[in-house]
Design a protein around this motif. Structure first.
Motif, PDB file in Angstrom:
ATOM      1  N   THR A 127     -10.992  -6.893  -7.094  1.00 25.88           N
ATOM      2  CA  THR A 127      -9.852  -6.148  -6.576  1.00 25.88           C
ATOM      3  C   THR A 127      -9.731  -6.438  -5.092  1.00 25.88           C
ATOM      4  OG1 THR A 127     -10.187  -4.393  -8.202  1.00 25.88           O
ATOM      5  CG2 THR A 127      -8.836  -3.849  -6.282  1.00 25.88           C
ATOM      6  N   LEU A 128      -8.553  -6.892  -4.671  1.00 24.13           N
ATOM      7  CA  LEU A 128      -8.293  -7.122  -3.256  1.00 24.13           C
ATOM      8  C   LEU A 128      -7.704  -5.840  -2.690  1.00 24.13           C
ATOM      9  CD1 LEU A 128      -8.369  -9.349  -1.069  1.00 24.13           C
ATOM     10  CD2 LEU A 128      -5.967  -9.789  -1.598  1.00 24.13           C
ATOM     11  N   VAL A 138      -5.093  -4.526  -5.431  1.00 18.19           N
ATOM     12  CA  VAL A 138      -4.501  -5.570  -6.263  1.00 18.19           C
ATOM     13  C   VAL A 138      -5.603  -6.164  -7.135  1.00 18.19           C
ATOM     14  CG1 VAL A 138      -3.239  -7.740  -6.266  1.00 18.19           C
ATOM     15  CG2 VAL A 138      -2.848  -6.084  -4.426  1.00 18.19           C
ATOM     16  N   ASP A 139      -5.479  -5.984  -8.455  1.00 21.01           N
ATOM     17  CA  ASP A 139      -6.472  -6.531  -9.378  1.00 21.01           C
ATOM     18  C   ASP A 139      -6.211  -8.009  -9.618  1.00 21.01           C
ATOM     19  OD1 ASP A 139      -7.767  -4.085  -9.750  1.00 21.01           O
ATOM     20  OD2 ASP A 139      -6.388  -3.494 -11.342  1.00 21.01           O
ATOM     21  N   GLY A 140      -7.281  -8.734  -9.932  1.00 20.55           N
ATOM     22  CA  GLY A 140      -7.139 -10.149 -10.231  1.00 20.55           C
ATOM     23  C   GLY A 140      -8.489 -10.762 -10.558  1.00 20.55           C
ATOM     24  N   PRO A 163      -4.292 -13.061  -8.021  1.00 20.55           N
ATOM     25  CA  PRO A 163      -3.872 -11.695  -8.336  1.00 20.55           C
ATOM     26  C   PRO A 163      -3.113 -11.619  -9.654  1.00 20.55           C
ATOM     27  CG  PRO A 163      -2.459 -12.642  -6.641  1.00 20.55           C
ATOM     28  CD  PRO A 163      -3.550 -13.642  -6.905  1.00 20.55           C
ATOM     29  N   ASP A 164      -3.257 -10.471 -10.332  1.00 17.94           N
ATOM     30  CA  ASP A 164      -2.528 -10.244 -11.579  1.00 17.94           C
ATOM     31  C   ASP A 164      -1.030 -10.109 -11.319  1.00 17.94           C
ATOM     32  OD1 ASP A 164      -4.927 -10.310 -12.934  1.00 17.94           O
ATOM     33  OD2 ASP A 164      -5.100  -8.123 -13.086  1.00 17.94           O
ATOM     34  N   LEU A 186       1.348  -8.559  -0.488  1.00 18.29           N
ATOM     35  CA  LEU A 186       0.255  -9.480  -0.804  1.00 18.29           C
ATOM     36  C   LEU A 186       0.507 -10.852  -0.183  1.00 18.29           C
ATOM     37  CD1 LEU A 186      -2.392  -9.754  -2.426  1.00 18.29           C
ATOM     38  CD2 LEU A 186      -1.009 -10.686  -4.263  1.00 18.29           C
TER      39      LEU A 186
END
Length: 92
Positions: free
Chosen positions: A9-10, A18-20, A41-42, A48
């Motif tokens: 997660t950023l 931001v998940d990814g 990132p998802d 972002l």
């Protein structure tokens, strides 16, 4: 070389998460030590795309490291790949 590849997660400067997926590794060349890698990132947002410094990357089990964005590359119409450089100890 130590590596990590998996979910992450950023955390942006404003606290947005931001998940990814991250792919990270430690660098050990001469006296230089540190870590870097990529984050996919998802979902992509304007915030972002404009992110650069003061970010955190959280890995599973609440391991967190400070990161800066060194580049963003478009993969597909809706996906980007962010190049990161770690600041401080690697969280993996």
């Amino acid at each position: 070389m130590t590596t990590y590849s998996g979910p992450a997660t950023l955390i942006l400067v404003d606290g947005a998460r931001v998940d990814g997926m991250a792919s990270l590794g430690t660098n050990q060349r001469g006296d230089l030590t540190g870590w870097s890698g990529t984050f996919r990132p998802d979902q992509v947002s304007t915030e972002l795309r404009n992110a650069s410094d003061g970010l955190q990357l959280e890995l599973p089990y609440e391991q967190i490291g400070e990161v800066a964005v060194t580049g963003i590359r478009r993969l597909l119409a809706t996906q980007v790949l962010m190049s990161l450089v770690g600041q401080g100890p690697a969280p993996f």
